[in-house]
Scaffold this active site. Structure first.
Site, PDB file in Angstrom:
ATOM      1  N   SER A 187      59.868  20.752  -3.286  1.00 31.31           N
ATOM      2  CA  SER A 187      60.054  21.375  -1.970  1.00 31.31           C
ATOM      3  C   SER A 187      61.526  21.295  -1.554  1.00 31.31           C
ATOM      4  O   SER A 187      62.385  21.858  -2.225  1.00 31.31           O
ATOM      5  CB  SER A 187      59.119  20.708  -0.961  1.00 31.31           C
ATOM      6  OG  SER A 187      59.025  21.446   0.232  1.00 31.31           O
ATOM      7  N   ASP A 222      50.262  28.402  -2.618  1.00 23.47           N
ATOM      8  CA  ASP A 222      51.244  27.798  -1.716  1.00 23.47           C
ATOM      9  C   ASP A 222      51.644  28.827  -0.662  1.00 23.47           C
ATOM     10  O   ASP A 222      52.049  29.937  -1.004  1.00 23.47           O
ATOM     11  CB  ASP A 222      52.475  27.364  -2.522  1.00 23.47           C
ATOM     12  CG  ASP A 222      53.407  26.464  -1.735  1.00 23.47           C
ATOM     13  OD1 ASP A 222      53.625  26.732  -0.536  1.00 23.47           O
ATOM     14  OD2 ASP A 222      53.931  25.506  -2.328  1.00 23.47           O
ATOM     15  N   HIS A 258      50.746  23.586  -1.886  1.00 26.16           N
ATOM     16  CA  HIS A 258      52.079  22.985  -1.772  1.00 26.16           C
ATOM     17  C   HIS A 258      51.997  21.481  -2.056  1.00 26.16           C
ATOM     18  O   HIS A 258      51.967  20.648  -1.149  1.00 26.16           O
ATOM     19  CB  HIS A 258      52.653  23.233  -0.375  1.00 26.16           C
ATOM     20  CG  HIS A 258      54.115  22.905  -0.275  1.00 26.16           C
ATOM     21  ND1 HIS A 258      55.088  23.625  -0.945  1.00 26.16           N
ATOM     22  CD2 HIS A 258      54.770  21.943   0.402  1.00 26.16           C
ATOM     23  CE1 HIS A 258      56.270  23.120  -0.670  1.00 26.16           C
ATOM     24  NE2 HIS A 258      56.103  22.089   0.144  1.00 26.16           N
TER      25      HIS A 258
END
Length: 261
Positions: free
Chosen positions: A121, A204, A232
């Protein structure tokens, strides 16, 4: 608020001479949490030493961290992604990030070469940005402070972050700015050509931003895309993890990484 130190979390004590991968956690997490999230990747990368760094800035826990990791705080971030995160000037932001990373490296007990970056991320965005800084410093000055051979980007969203005068451009977000909601349309002049492996979860909610990151800022000739049926998070199941690790080994060998016998 920032911290003055960061504690590295090495994968184990019996891999001191193995090539090292610097691992950068997502926003609102910690090095310890990322290490737990990446446990399957660690298991399937036995020839590497994975070292996990803590981000410099404190913040609230990121999405999905509570309740599983609610006792693992204080939680940290590398960049601002919410307007309520305290404002900081670009130079200070750069200094804090570099200090946290360098402190982690200095405190790690291993002595193998730093061959790669792996981020999830926000950490993936940072990994790509640091690798590009290495590339452009070599292009402009003939040398760089690091010699990473590749980066693994787990759910990394656009854009890359500017960490020097060489990358001050509308295509790159300032290090002290809020990185979420940033849009640059058109062709970016800043394109990473050092090999990268991009891992995208097809469920995601930020998938479109991960694809934009890949398309705008990475050379297709040196990029590998792996898609998996996930949200995610960091992949854990063997069927999802093995293809990632196989690509890491392939790229590492192609880039001349030497493994300990």
């Amino acid at each position: 608020m920032t911290s003055s130190t960061t504690t590295p979390v090495p994968s184990s004590a019996n891999d001191l001479h193995k090539p090292r991968i610097l691992c950068l956690h997502g926003g609102g997490v910690t090095a310890e949490v990322f290490r737990a999230q990446a446990r399957s990747l660690i298991k399937n990368l036995p020839d590497f030493r994975l070292v996990f760094a803590d981000g410099p800035f404190f913040c609230n826990p990121g999405p999905g961290i509570v309740p599983v990791y609610q006792d693992c705080g204080p939680f940290r971030r590398w960049l601002r992604w919410l307007p309520e995160h305290p404002e900081i000037d670009d130079e200070s932001a750069i200094e804090e990030v570099r200090y946290s990373i360098q402190t982690c490296k200095d405190e790690d007990e291993g002595d193998g070469p730093w061959v790669g970056l792996m981020g999830f991320s926000q950490g993936a965005k940072l990994a790509s940005s640091l690798l590009y800084e290495q590339q452009i410093h070599v292009e402009k000055e003939g040398k760089a402070e690091t010699d990473y051979k590749f980066a693994v980007m787990l759910a990394g969203r656009s854009p890359i972050v500017s960490f020097s005068d060489y990358t001050k451009h509308p295509a790159c977000v300032r290090p002290g700015a809020v990185s979420e909601g940033f849009h640059y349309e058109g062709e970016s002049p800043h394109v990473l050509r050092i090999p990268t492996i991009h891992v995208h979860g097809l469920n995601d909610p930020g998938l479109h931003l991960h694809r934009k990151m890949l398309k705008q800022y990475h050379d297709p000739k040196t990029s590998t895309l792996l898609e998996w049926d996930g949200t995610h998070r960091v992949p854990i199941k063997k069927t999802d993890v093995e293809p990632i690790c196989n690509e890491i080994y392939r790229v590492a060998r192609e880039q001349g990484v030497k493994f300990v016998e």
